[in-house]
Design an enzyme around this catalytic site. Sequence first.
Site, mmCIF file in Angstrom:
data_model
loop_
_atom_site.group_PDB
_atom_site.id
_atom_site.type_symbol
_atom_site.label_atom_id
_atom_site.label_comp_id
_atom_site.label_asym_id
_atom_site.label_seq_id
_atom_site.Cartn_x
_atom_site.Cartn_y
_atom_site.Cartn_z
ATOM 1 N N HIS A 1 0.839 -1.133 0.164
ATOM 2 C CA HIS A 1 0.115 0.201 0.080
ATOM 3 C C HIS A 1 1.110 1.703 0.229
ATOM 4 O O HIS A 1 0.730 2.225 -0.634
ATOM 5 C CB HIS A 1 -1.062 -0.081 1.097
ATOM 6 C CG HIS A 1 -1.954 1.181 1.458
ATOM 7 N ND1 HIS A 1 -2.861 1.896 0.722
ATOM 8 C CD2 HIS A 1 -1.077 2.128 2.394
ATOM 9 C CE1 HIS A 1 -2.493 3.130 1.521
ATOM 10 N NE2 HIS A 1 -1.793 3.294 2.363
ATOM 11 N N ASP B 1 8.074 23.463 -24.634
ATOM 12 C CA ASP B 1 7.942 21.901 -24.171
ATOM 13 C C ASP B 1 8.370 21.511 -23.138
ATOM 14 O O ASP B 1 9.201 22.618 -22.908
ATOM 15 C CB ASP B 1 8.545 20.984 -25.747
ATOM 16 C CG ASP B 1 7.393 18.998 -24.859
ATOM 17 O OD1 ASP B 1 8.013 18.701 -23.802
ATOM 18 O OD2 ASP B 1 7.232 18.633 -26.271
ATOM 19 N N TRP C 1 7.266 -0.572 3.975
ATOM 20 C CA TRP C 1 7.647 0.054 2.956
ATOM 21 C C TRP C 1 9.659 0.764 3.483
ATOM 22 O O TRP C 1 10.339 0.916 1.961
ATOM 23 C CB TRP C 1 7.344 1.082 2.469
ATOM 24 C CG TRP C 1 7.452 2.779 3.366
ATOM 25 C CD1 TRP C 1 6.353 3.186 4.189
ATOM 26 C CD2 TRP C 1 7.828 3.606 2.097
ATOM 27 N NE1 TRP C 1 7.307 4.487 4.530
ATOM 28 C CE2 TRP C 1 7.463 4.224 3.841
ATOM 29 C CE3 TRP C 1 8.948 4.040 1.481
ATOM 30 C CZ2 TRP C 1 8.323 5.880 3.320
ATOM 31 C CZ3 TRP C 1 8.950 5.039 1.537
ATOM 32 C CH2 TRP C 1 8.754 6.414 2.725
ATOM 33 N N SER D 1 13.836 6.849 -13.003
ATOM 34 C CA SER D 1 12.604 7.062 -13.541
ATOM 35 C C SER D 1 12.875 8.850 -13.001
ATOM 36 O O SER D 1 12.791 9.887 -13.406
ATOM 37 C CB SER D 1 11.925 6.800 -13.701
ATOM 38 O OG SER D 1 10.320 7.195 -13.526
ATOM 39 N N SER D 2 12.533 8.597 -11.211
ATOM 40 C CA SER D 2 12.724 9.853 -10.934
ATOM 41 C C SER D 2 13.570 10.704 -11.447
ATOM 42 O O SER D 2 13.120 12.205 -11.107
ATOM 43 C CB SER D 2 12.651 9.825 -9.571
ATOM 44 O OG SER D 2 11.283 9.131 -8.919
ATOM 45 N N HIS E 1 13.348 11.258 5.025
ATOM 46 C CA HIS E 1 12.921 12.557 5.038
ATOM 47 C C HIS E 1 11.980 13.278 3.253
ATOM 48 O O HIS E 1 11.474 13.688 3.563
ATOM 49 C CB HIS E 1 13.526 13.226 6.234
ATOM 50 C CG HIS E 1 12.568 14.074 6.695
ATOM 51 N ND1 HIS E 1 11.482 13.696 7.580
ATOM 52 C CD2 HIS E 1 11.941 15.196 6.809
ATOM 53 C CE1 HIS E 1 10.541 14.811 7.794
ATOM 54 N NE2 HIS E 1 11.143 15.649 6.959
ATOM 55 N N GLU F 1 12.836 12.415 1.033
ATOM 56 C CA GLU F 1 11.037 11.880 0.226
ATOM 57 C C GLU F 1 10.222 11.498 -0.027
ATOM 58 O O GLU F 1 9.144 12.682 -0.369
ATOM 59 C CB GLU F 1 11.068 10.253 -0.101
ATOM 60 C CG GLU F 1 10.401 9.900 -0.398
ATOM 61 C CD GLU F 1 9.975 9.975 -1.746
ATOM 62 O OE1 GLU F 1 11.193 10.114 -2.597
ATOM 63 O OE2 GLU F 1 9.150 9.702 -2.535
ATOM 64 N N TYR G 1 8.580 14.939 1.662
ATOM 65 C CA TYR G 1 8.573 16.803 1.630
ATOM 66 C C TYR G 1 8.878 16.829 0.067
ATOM 67 O O TYR G 1 7.763 17.473 -0.899
ATOM 68 C CB TYR G 1 9.590 17.376 1.813
ATOM 69 C CG TYR G 1 9.749 17.532 2.983
ATOM 70 C CD1 TYR G 1 9.071 16.483 3.783
ATOM 71 C CD2 TYR G 1 10.195 18.731 3.683
ATOM 72 C CE1 TYR G 1 8.872 16.836 5.166
ATOM 73 C CE2 TYR G 1 10.192 18.385 5.243
ATOM 74 C CZ TYR G 1 10.090 18.065 6.296
ATOM 75 O OH TYR G 1 9.587 18.543 7.371
ATOM 76 N N SER H 1 -0.751 27.229 -3.844
ATOM 77 C CA SER H 1 -0.525 28.560 -3.651
ATOM 78 C C SER H 1 -0.996 29.467 -5.170
ATOM 79 O O SER H 1 -0.685 30.220 -5.101
ATOM 80 C CB SER H 1 1.322 29.326 -3.480
ATOM 81 O OG SER H 1 1.806 28.571 -2.452
ATOM 82 N N HIS I 1 15.029 12.098 13.482
ATOM 83 C CA HIS I 1 13.901 11.918 14.410
ATOM 84 C C HIS I 1 12.666 11.034 14.282
ATOM 85 O O HIS I 1 11.632 10.653 14.446
ATOM 86 C CB HIS I 1 13.219 13.341 14.380
ATOM 87 C CG HIS I 1 12.649 12.868 13.167
ATOM 88 N ND1 HIS I 1 12.524 14.722 12.417
ATOM 89 C CD2 HIS I 1 11.861 12.900 11.811
ATOM 90 C CE1 HIS I 1 11.817 14.496 10.976
ATOM 91 N NE2 HIS I 1 11.031 13.648 10.229
ATOM 92 N N HIS I 2 12.970 10.047 12.620
ATOM 93 C CA HIS I 2 11.962 8.947 12.564
ATOM 94 C C HIS I 2 13.093 7.661 13.410
ATOM 95 O O HIS I 2 12.375 6.145 13.952
ATOM 96 C CB HIS I 2 12.280 8.460 10.776
ATOM 97 C CG HIS I 2 11.743 9.279 10.251
ATOM 98 N ND1 HIS I 2 10.627 9.025 9.674
ATOM 99 C CD2 HIS I 2 12.126 10.976 9.436
ATOM 100 C CE1 HIS I 2 9.863 10.033 9.014
ATOM 101 N NE2 HIS I 2 11.480 11.151 8.695
ATOM 102 N N THR J 1 6.775 26.781 7.928
ATOM 103 C CA THR J 1 5.712 25.337 7.524
ATOM 104 C C THR J 1 4.677 26.542 8.297
ATOM 105 O O THR J 1 4.187 27.066 7.437
ATOM 106 C CB THR J 1 5.576 24.368 8.040
ATOM 107 O OG1 THR J 1 6.993 23.398 7.696
ATOM 108 C CG2 THR J 1 4.458 23.462 7.750
ATOM 109 N N LYS K 1 4.178 29.491 5.911
ATOM 110 C CA LYS K 1 3.236 29.099 5.041
ATOM 111 C C LYS K 1 2.117 29.188 4.849
ATOM 112 O O LYS K 1 0.944 29.399 4.438
ATOM 113 C CB LYS K 1 3.709 28.149 3.946
ATOM 114 C CG LYS K 1 4.854 28.201 3.766
ATOM 115 C CD LYS K 1 4.976 26.754 2.705
ATOM 116 C CE LYS K 1 6.038 26.221 1.707
ATOM 117 N NZ LYS K 1 5.992 27.480 0.779
ATOM 118 N N ARG L 1 1.744 0.489 14.930
ATOM 119 C CA ARG L 1 1.264 0.743 14.399
ATOM 120 C C ARG L 1 1.236 -0.884 13.377
ATOM 121 O O ARG L 1 2.517 -1.794 14.168
ATOM 122 C CB ARG L 1 1.789 1.459 12.862
ATOM 123 C CG ARG L 1 2.806 1.165 13.648
ATOM 124 C CD ARG L 1 4.091 2.369 12.748
ATOM 125 N NE ARG L 1 3.879 2.310 11.279
ATOM 126 C CZ ARG L 1 4.624 3.126 10.202
ATOM 127 N NH1 ARG L 1 5.524 4.108 11.281
ATOM 128 N NH2 ARG L 1 4.440 3.300 8.846
#
Lengths: 386, 538
Positions: B78, B107, B143, B170-171, B254, B256, B258, B269, B303-304, B329, B332, B451
Site C-alpha cells: 500500500h 515543451d 515500505w 525514472s524519478s 525524510h 522524500e 517533502y 499557492s 527523528h524517525h 511551515t 506558509k 502500527r
Amino acid sequence: MKRTTQLFACLSLMAVGLGTAQAEYALNLMKGVTKVSNDIYDLHMLILWICVFIGIAVFGVMFYSIYFHRKSRGHKAAQFHESTKVEIIWTIIPTVILIGMAIPATKTMLELDDTVEADMSIKVTGWQWKWEYEYLDDDIHFFSTLDEASNKARQLGSGIDPATVPHYLLNVDKPLVIPTRKKIRFLFTAADVLHSWWVPDLGWKKDTIPGFINEAWTSVEKPGTYRGQCAELCGKDHGFMPIVVIAMDQPDYDKWVQEQKVAAEAESSAAGREWSKDELISKGETVYANNCASCHMADGEGMPGTFPALAGSPVVTGELDNEVQLVLNGKGMMPAFGQMLNAVDFASVITYTRNALGNNVGDALQPSAVQSALANSQDDDEDDEG
Amino acid sequence: MSAVIAGHDEQHGHGPEKGILRWIVTTNHKDIGTLYLVTALAMFFVGGAMALVIRAELFEPGLQFVEPQFFNSMVTMHALVMVFGAVMPAFVGLANWMIPVMIGAPDMALPRMNNMSFWMLIAGLLMISSTLFMEGGAPAAGWTFYPPLVLQTGNALPFAVFAVHLLGISSIMGAINIIATIFNMRAPGMTLMKMPLFVWTWMITAFLLIAIMPVFAGAVTMLLTDRFFDTSFFDAAGGGDPVLYQHIFWFFGHPEVYVMILPTFGIASTIIPTFARKPLFGYTSMVYATASIAFLSFIVWSHHMFTVGMPVAGELYFMYATMLIAIPTGVKVFNWTATMWKGSMTFEAPMLFCIAFVVLFTMGGFTGLMMAIAPADFQYHDTYFIVAHFHYTLVPASIFILMAATYYWLPKWTGNMYDERLAKLHFWLSAVSVNILFFPQHFLGLAGMPRRIPDYAVQFADWNMISSIGAFIFGFSQLLFLYIVIKTIRGGTGEKVTAEVWEDARKHSLEWTLPSPLPYHTFSTPPTKIPTEHLGGH
C-alpha cells in the site's frame, strides 16, 4: 450487530457534543506509573494545548475571512500582497513558542537517559515472536510468549470471540516481575530482527537490535500489572508478542524470586529421569504450539516458499541426530532453539514432531540425552556475547 | 493578445500520431503528462484497494480475512504503491502538463528522456506488482525495508530492489528534465522570481529528488549484497550495523516525504489567489520558506529513529532541528490565510479542496510538532498516532491538492467544464470521511495501539471500527471522482469553457492566456507579456 448499534449510539452522542463516558473510547495518552511517564504526559499536554490554541487562532481568522470576505456577500478584494513587518512577526513568535517547548523537553530527555546507579538490571532479548528475560543479579531466566487462550482465538477463522478472552493479545504465559520503588536498568538486544519493547505505563519504548545493547530504566511507584506490545514490525507475528510487567512490593518480589529458584531446581531434576514416549509426545504438543506452530503451522504443513512443512519432511523423518542438530543450532530463518528450550521441552518437542503431525518414525529422545548438548549450546551463546 | 497566441502553433501540422502508437512513442509534454496522470490514478485505486483490505481486517478484533503475513504485505505494498505509483507520478504528470505552459516554453527540455522516464516508471511498477504473485509473497517488512527483517523476504526481494532502482532512475530523469526546462526554457522576461510558485516548488523538489534517489538505491543495493553476496553492511555478526540502514534510509526518506508535499504547497499557492481574487500574500517569503523546508529536510532524518538508542546529544540535536521546520511551515500557513483575508472568495471545488488542505495539513503539522519532542515520541513512535499524522499530511494534503489541481486545470486541458454539483458532493464526502477515517487513529495511538498489526486488543475495537467505516466511505467516494473526470473528458456539462476558465485567471499565470482546450503545441513562439499578478503587479 449489538456493537454496531452501540457504535452509532456513540457517534450520535458525540455529534451533539456530549462526548462519551465509555472507557473503551480512550482519547488521550495514559499518565503511566512512573515519574518519567508523568513528565512525558505533562509535556504531551503542554504541546497539545499550544497546538490547540494556535489552531483556534489561525483557523478562527481563516473561517472569519471565509464567512465575511466572500464574493457572494459582495466583498471587494483588497490588493495588499506583502508586508515584511508581518512576516518577521510571524517568524519570531513561533520561534519563541518553540524555545518554550524545548526547555522542558530537554529536561525530560536528560532524565530518560540517566540509567546510572540502578538497583538491579534485567536483560531483555527480542525473538521472533517472544521475549526473553534475564535477571542479571538473580540468575533468573525465562521466555515470555503470548498466552494460549489468545493464541487460539487469534488464528484466522478460529470462531472464538476475542471479547471472551481475558486480556486478548495482551496476556503472556510468564510475565516479567519487578519490585516497586527500585531503579531498574533494562538492557535490550535482539536475537533475530528488530523489535521494540513498549509498556505505555512506563512512558517509553526502546528498540532491540541484534548485535547491539540499548539501555533504559524505570522505577514503578505502585504495584500492579502493566501491559504492552512489541512496537517494531518484526515479521508475521509482530502483533502477537505482548509484554506483561507485574510490579510487586519488595517482600512479594523476594518471595517470587525464591519460587523461581525452587522451580529451576525441579526442572533440572525432571530432566534427569527417564520419560515415557507418550509423556514426551503429550508435553511436546504444548511446546510445539508455543514455539513452532507460528511458522510451521499447527498442522505441520508450514507455509510454501517461506516455512517448510514438517509433515513428511526428510529432516524430521530421517536420522534423529540431524533433526536434533538443526533444532539445536538453527539454520537461516530457523532460530537456534538450543538457547531457548530446556532439556525436557527440547526432547519432548523433537519426539512430538517425529510421532505426530502425520509422521510416525517411532523413536523417542530422552531429556537426559540432550542435556549436555544444550548446556554447550547455551555456553557458546554466552561466549559469543562476551 | 489572445489573437496573437491562438492559432500560431497549428501551422506546422505536427499533430499527434494516430492510434495507440501516439501514447507509446510520444515526446509531447502534454501526452506524457496525461500518461503519468492516468497511471497515477490507476495506482491510486490499486493502493486504495490494498488499504481497504487493511481496514477490512481491522474492522473487528480477531483475524477474519487474511493471514498476518499477507496483511504485512498489504501494509508494505500500500505504501510503496501510493508513494511511488500514485502521488509522485501524479505530481510529475502535473509538472509535465503545466511547467512548460507556465513558463512559456514549447515543451520540456528533454522530450525523449521524458518518454523514457515514463516507461521506466511503468517497468518499475510492473516489477513491484509482480511480487504479489511470487512464492513467499510480496515484501512484508514495511515500505522502509528495514533489515534484518527484509532479508527474510522470499523470492520477491531482488525484484523489489530492482524495482526501486527503476523507479529511482525514472524519478531522477524526470527531475533532471524539470530542472533543465526551468533553467533553459523560460520565456524572455520570465525571471526566476516571476515564476508561479508551482514551478518554484517543483524546481526545489527536483533538486531533492536528484540528491536522495541515489541514496535509496545505494541502501537497497546493500540489502541485495547482504542477502546474496555475503556482505555484512547491516549484520552485526559480520561487523555491520542494522541501524546504519535506518540512517541511510531516512536520509532519503525524510526529503522524500517533502517531495510529496512541496509541489502540494505550490499548487495551493496557485489556486488560493485565483479564488480569493487577490495576489498571493508574501510570494518572496513563500519561495524562501520552501527552500528552507527543503534544506531542513536533510538534517532532521533521525527523528524517525528516536527509539533506536542514539546518544542523548543526538536525540536533542534532532529534536531541535525538527522543531525548526515548524517555522517556515507556519509562515506558509499564515501566508495562505493572509491571502484569503479581505479577498473576494468563491468556493468552487478546487478552492474547497485547498481550504480543507490548509486546515487538515496544519493538523498534521501539529502532530508532527508533537512528535518532534523526543521524550514524547518515546510514547508516540510506531503507534497509530504517527499513522494518523502522516496520513493527515498525505491524504487531505497531497491527495486533496491533486484533486484540487485536477478540477482546476481539467477544464483547461479538455475545454469542457466538470460537473460542479458532483464535484462538490465529492469534496464533502471526501472531507468528512477522511476525518472519520484518520482522526480516531490519534486516539488509538495514544491509547497504546502499535502500527502494522493485523489484530488488536479489544479495547481498541470501537475506534478501529469507526476508522474502517470512514475508510470505506472515503474509498468508494473516489469512484465518484473517476466518474467526474471521465465525464468531463467526454464533454462534461456540455458548457465550453473560455480561455480563462476562472474569473481573471489570466492575470495569475500564462496557461490561462492560451485557448481551451490547450492546443497540442503551445508557445512555439514565446509569450510577450508575463503575468505578474501573483507578485502584486499588473
